[in-house]
Design a protein around this motif. Structure first.
Motif, PDB file in Angstrom:
ATOM      1  N   PHE A 122       0.908  -1.205   0.120  1.00 11.88           N
ATOM      2  CA  PHE A 122      -0.073  -0.042  -0.123  1.00 11.88           C
ATOM      3  C   PHE A 122       0.774   1.301  -0.256  1.00 11.88           C
ATOM      4  N   ARG A 123       1.780   1.117   0.988  1.00 11.34           N
ATOM      5  CA  ARG A 123       2.981   2.489   0.795  1.00 11.34           C
ATOM      6  C   ARG A 123       3.411   2.507  -0.596  1.00 11.34           C
ATOM      7  N   HIS A 124       3.725   1.475  -1.303  1.00 12.76           N
ATOM      8  CA  HIS A 124       4.262   1.394  -2.763  1.00 12.76           C
ATOM      9  C   HIS A 124       2.970   2.316  -3.618  1.00 12.76           C
ATOM     10  N   TYR A 125       1.846   1.649  -3.421  1.00 16.12           N
ATOM     11  CA  TYR A 125       0.798   2.530  -4.277  1.00 16.12           C
ATOM     12  C   TYR A 125       0.942   4.076  -4.177  1.00 16.12           C
ATOM     13  N   TRP A 126       0.856   4.445  -2.849  1.00 20.76           N
ATOM     14  CA  TRP A 126       0.774   5.735  -2.696  1.00 20.76           C
ATOM     15  C   TRP A 126       1.932   6.601  -3.292  1.00 20.76           C
ATOM     16  N   GLU A 127       3.004   5.819  -3.185  1.00 22.77           N
ATOM     17  CA  GLU A 127       4.337   6.351  -3.947  1.00 22.77           C
ATOM     18  C   GLU A 127       3.782   6.362  -5.326  1.00 22.77           C
ATOM     19  N   MET A 128       3.439   5.651  -6.125  1.00 19.94           N
ATOM     20  CA  MET A 128       2.980   5.550  -7.183  1.00 19.94           C
ATOM     21  C   MET A 128       1.881   6.579  -7.471  1.00 19.94           C
ATOM     22  N   HIS A 129       1.045   6.772  -6.780  1.00 20.39           N
ATOM     23  CA  HIS A 129       0.073   7.656  -7.023  1.00 20.39           C
ATOM     24  C   HIS A 129       0.618   9.020  -6.704  1.00 20.39           C
ATOM     25  N   ARG A 130       1.487   9.455  -5.754  1.00 18.62           N
ATOM     26  CA  ARG A 130       2.259  10.673  -5.727  1.00 18.62           C
ATOM     27  C   ARG A 130       2.838  11.157  -7.146  1.00 18.62           C
ATOM     28  N   ARG A 131       3.595  10.081  -7.746  1.00 16.13           N
ATOM     29  CA  ARG A 131       4.247  10.308  -8.773  1.00 16.13           C
ATOM     30  C   ARG A 131       3.451  10.587  -9.971  1.00 16.13           C
ATOM     31  N   GLU A 142      -4.082  -0.690 -10.722  1.00 16.77           N
ATOM     32  CA  GLU A 142      -3.864  -2.097 -10.562  1.00 16.77           C
ATOM     33  C   GLU A 142      -3.189  -2.591  -9.362  1.00 16.77           C
ATOM     34  N   VAL A 143      -2.279  -1.713  -8.923  1.00 16.80           N
ATOM     35  CA  VAL A 143      -1.777  -1.995  -7.558  1.00 16.80           C
ATOM     36  C   VAL A 143      -2.631  -1.718  -6.564  1.00 16.80           C
ATOM     37  N   LEU A 144      -3.525  -0.806  -6.466  1.00 20.28           N
ATOM     38  CA  LEU A 144      -4.758  -0.573  -5.506  1.00 20.28           C
ATOM     39  C   LEU A 144      -5.504  -1.860  -5.357  1.00 20.28           C
ATOM     40  N   SER A 145      -5.989  -2.243  -6.621  1.00 18.96           N
ATOM     41  CA  SER A 145      -6.804  -3.471  -6.704  1.00 18.96           C
ATOM     42  C   SER A 145      -6.252  -4.809  -6.014  1.00 18.96           C
ATOM     43  N   TYR A 146      -5.094  -4.737  -6.118  1.00 17.62           N
ATOM     44  CA  TYR A 146      -4.287  -5.782  -5.722  1.00 17.62           C
ATOM     45  C   TYR A 146      -4.181  -5.981  -4.221  1.00 17.62           C
ATOM     46  N   CYS A 147      -3.720  -4.440  -3.519  1.00 16.23           N
ATOM     47  CA  CYS A 147      -3.299  -4.712  -2.314  1.00 16.23           C
ATOM     48  C   CYS A 147      -4.356  -4.185  -1.274  1.00 16.23           C
ATOM     49  N   ARG A 148      -5.559  -3.603  -1.806  1.00 12.97           N
ATOM     50  CA  ARG A 148      -6.668  -3.359  -0.784  1.00 12.97           C
ATOM     51  C   ARG A 148      -7.678  -4.400  -0.228  1.00 12.97           C
ATOM     52  N   PRO A 149      -7.803  -5.614  -1.096  1.00 11.30           N
ATOM     53  CA  PRO A 149      -8.293  -6.830  -0.450  1.00 11.30           C
ATOM     54  C   PRO A 149      -7.529  -7.617   0.513  1.00 11.30           C
ATOM     55  N   SER A 169       1.847 -15.941  -6.267  1.00  8.22           N
ATOM     56  CA  SER A 169       1.008 -15.084  -7.274  1.00  8.22           C
ATOM     57  C   SER A 169       1.281 -13.536  -7.110  1.00  8.22           C
ATOM     58  N   ALA A 170       2.463 -13.021  -6.443  1.00  6.48           N
ATOM     59  CA  ALA A 170       2.654 -11.641  -6.261  1.00  6.48           C
ATOM     60  C   ALA A 170       2.944 -11.213  -7.513  1.00  6.48           C
ATOM     61  N   PRO A 171       2.360  -9.925  -7.929  1.00  4.29           N
ATOM     62  CA  PRO A 171       2.628  -9.246  -9.163  1.00  4.29           C
ATOM     63  C   PRO A 171       3.943  -8.771  -9.432  1.00  4.29           C
ATOM     64  N   ALA A 172       4.409  -8.372 -10.257  1.00  5.94           N
ATOM     65  CA  ALA A 172       5.941  -7.863 -10.642  1.00  5.94           C
ATOM     66  C   ALA A 172       6.096  -6.449  -9.909  1.00  5.94           C
ATOM     67  N   PHE A 173       4.929  -5.604  -9.581  1.00  4.07           N
ATOM     68  CA  PHE A 173       5.063  -4.373  -9.113  1.00  4.07           C
ATOM     69  C   PHE A 173       5.367  -4.674  -7.432  1.00  4.07           C
ATOM     70  N   VAL A 174       5.019  -5.586  -6.822  1.00  5.91           N
ATOM     71  CA  VAL A 174       5.221  -5.839  -5.502  1.00  5.91           C
ATOM     72  C   VAL A 174       6.761  -5.328  -4.939  1.00  5.91           C
ATOM     73  N   PRO A 175       7.000  -4.546  -4.017  1.00  4.15           N
ATOM     74  CA  PRO A 175       8.301  -4.438  -3.759  1.00  4.15           C
ATOM     75  C   PRO A 175       9.063  -5.843  -3.356  1.00  4.15           C
ATOM     76  N   LYS A 176      10.384  -5.899  -3.682  1.00  6.16           N
ATOM     77  CA  LYS A 176      11.288  -6.867  -3.421  1.00  6.16           C
ATOM     78  C   LYS A 176      11.466  -7.153  -2.033  1.00  6.16           C
ATOM     79  N   ASP A 177      11.710  -6.132  -1.445  1.00  7.20           N
ATOM     80  CA  ASP A 177      11.905  -6.286   0.299  1.00  7.20           C
ATOM     81  C   ASP A 177      10.454  -6.915   0.898  1.00  7.20           C
ATOM     82  N   ALA A 178       9.403  -6.288   0.509  1.00 11.17           N
ATOM     83  CA  ALA A 178       8.223  -6.940   1.215  1.00 11.17           C
ATOM     84  C   ALA A 178       7.959  -8.331   0.568  1.00 11.17           C
TER      85      ALA A 178
END
Length: 288
Positions: free
Chosen positions: A171-180, A208-215, A239-248
């Motif tokens: 979700f933090r990654h989503y907000w960073e993408m949204h800010r950008r 796409e990031v939001l629809s994945y992380c919200r549920p 099944s984690a998508p490619a946009f998921v941060p690697k450290d997470a």
């Protein structure tokens, strides 16, 4: 001396029974003769009744012996039933004590930040309930139904925060993408097709990031059954998508590898395989 006295008493009783049997037989014979030969029915009935009475007296000891054997057998069965009832009452007493203590503990802790039983206390309670139900002869299905809520609660307490931290990282990654996204396209020319196409493509990636992380964040593991938790945790990693941060994703994979076998054992045996690890994990979760 006593054996001699018993033998004398037995001989005397046998003689008396023989005499009574002889008199009874004679009286019966006399009654039959009077009834069928002389036709004196009234007198015949008297002799027949007296004869039967003497014969019954001669065999009275046998009736007493049979009666005594029956009573002894019934008393033995009765004693067995009493023993079984005492055992069941003892188990029910223990169950009542256990239930009462648990209810008081829960009632005393209601509304307090540390009101829930400790991981060790919950585990010991689950073992006591399991032993009590098994000693009462409950089926394995009944025992399992009783223990599943405890096991699922432990599973949620241990794995829920792991999935929650993973969802928060995404979700933090989503907000960073949204800010950008906002920074990049806030001044986009609405009449420029290329800029609008780039903006729409970027919006789709953010959505796409939001629809994945919200549920994952909103539901967590609340709808995971005890039996499906190990496989669903592994599926979340695979099944984690490619946009998921690697450290997470690496942290989630590490936790899945560490707790996967423990979760499978818990779902199968309704017990902790590595008890100390479970107690430490659950205690840390509550403190956190």
């Amino acid at each position: 001396m006593r054996d001699g006295s018993n033998a004398e008493e037995s001989w005397l009783a046998a003689a008396i029974n023989a005499l009574l049997a002889l008199l009874g037989t004679c009286l019966l014979a006399r009654g039959v003769w009077l009834g069928f030969i002389v036709d004196e029915n009234a007198m015949a009935m008297t002799y027949l009744g007296a004869g039967l009475l003497f014969l019954f007296a001669a065999t009275l000891d046998r009736f007493k012996a049979l009666k005594g054997m029956g009573v002894e057998l019934q008393m033995r069965e009765f004693d067995q039933k009493i023993g079984q009832a005492d055992a069941i009452l003892a188990q029910l007493k223990r169950l009542a004590e256990l239930s009462g203590a648990s209810l008081l503990e829960l009632a005393a802790g209601t509304g307090r930040w540390d009101g829930a039983p400790s991981p060790l206390a919950s585990y010991e309670l689950s073992r006591s309930v399991k032993g009590m139900l098994e000693s009462l002869g409950s089926t394995s299905l009944v025992v399992r139904r009783a223990l599943v809520p405890w096991a699922r609660s432990a599973c949620i307490d241990a794995i829920g925060p792991v999935v929650g931290q993973y969802a928060e990282a995404v979700f933090r990654h989503y907000w960073e993408m949204h800010r950008r996204f906002v920074a990049a396209f806030s001044d986009a020319d609405p009449n420029d097709p290329d800029q609008q196409a780039a903006k729409e493509a970027a919006r789709q990636r953010v959505d796409e990031v939001l629809s994945y992380c919200r549920p994952v964040r909103d539901r967590g593991v609340a709808d995971w059954s005890l039996e499906s938790t190990p496989s669903r945790l592994r599926e979340l990693v695979d099944s984690a998508p490619a946009f998921v941060p690697k450290d997470a994703l690496d942290e989630l994979r590490q936790q899945a590898n560490l707790w996967g076998p423990e979760l499978e054992y818990l779902a199968r045996e309704l017990d902790f395989r590595d008890k100390e690890s479970w107690f430490a994990k659950l205690a840390a979760t509550r403190i956190g």
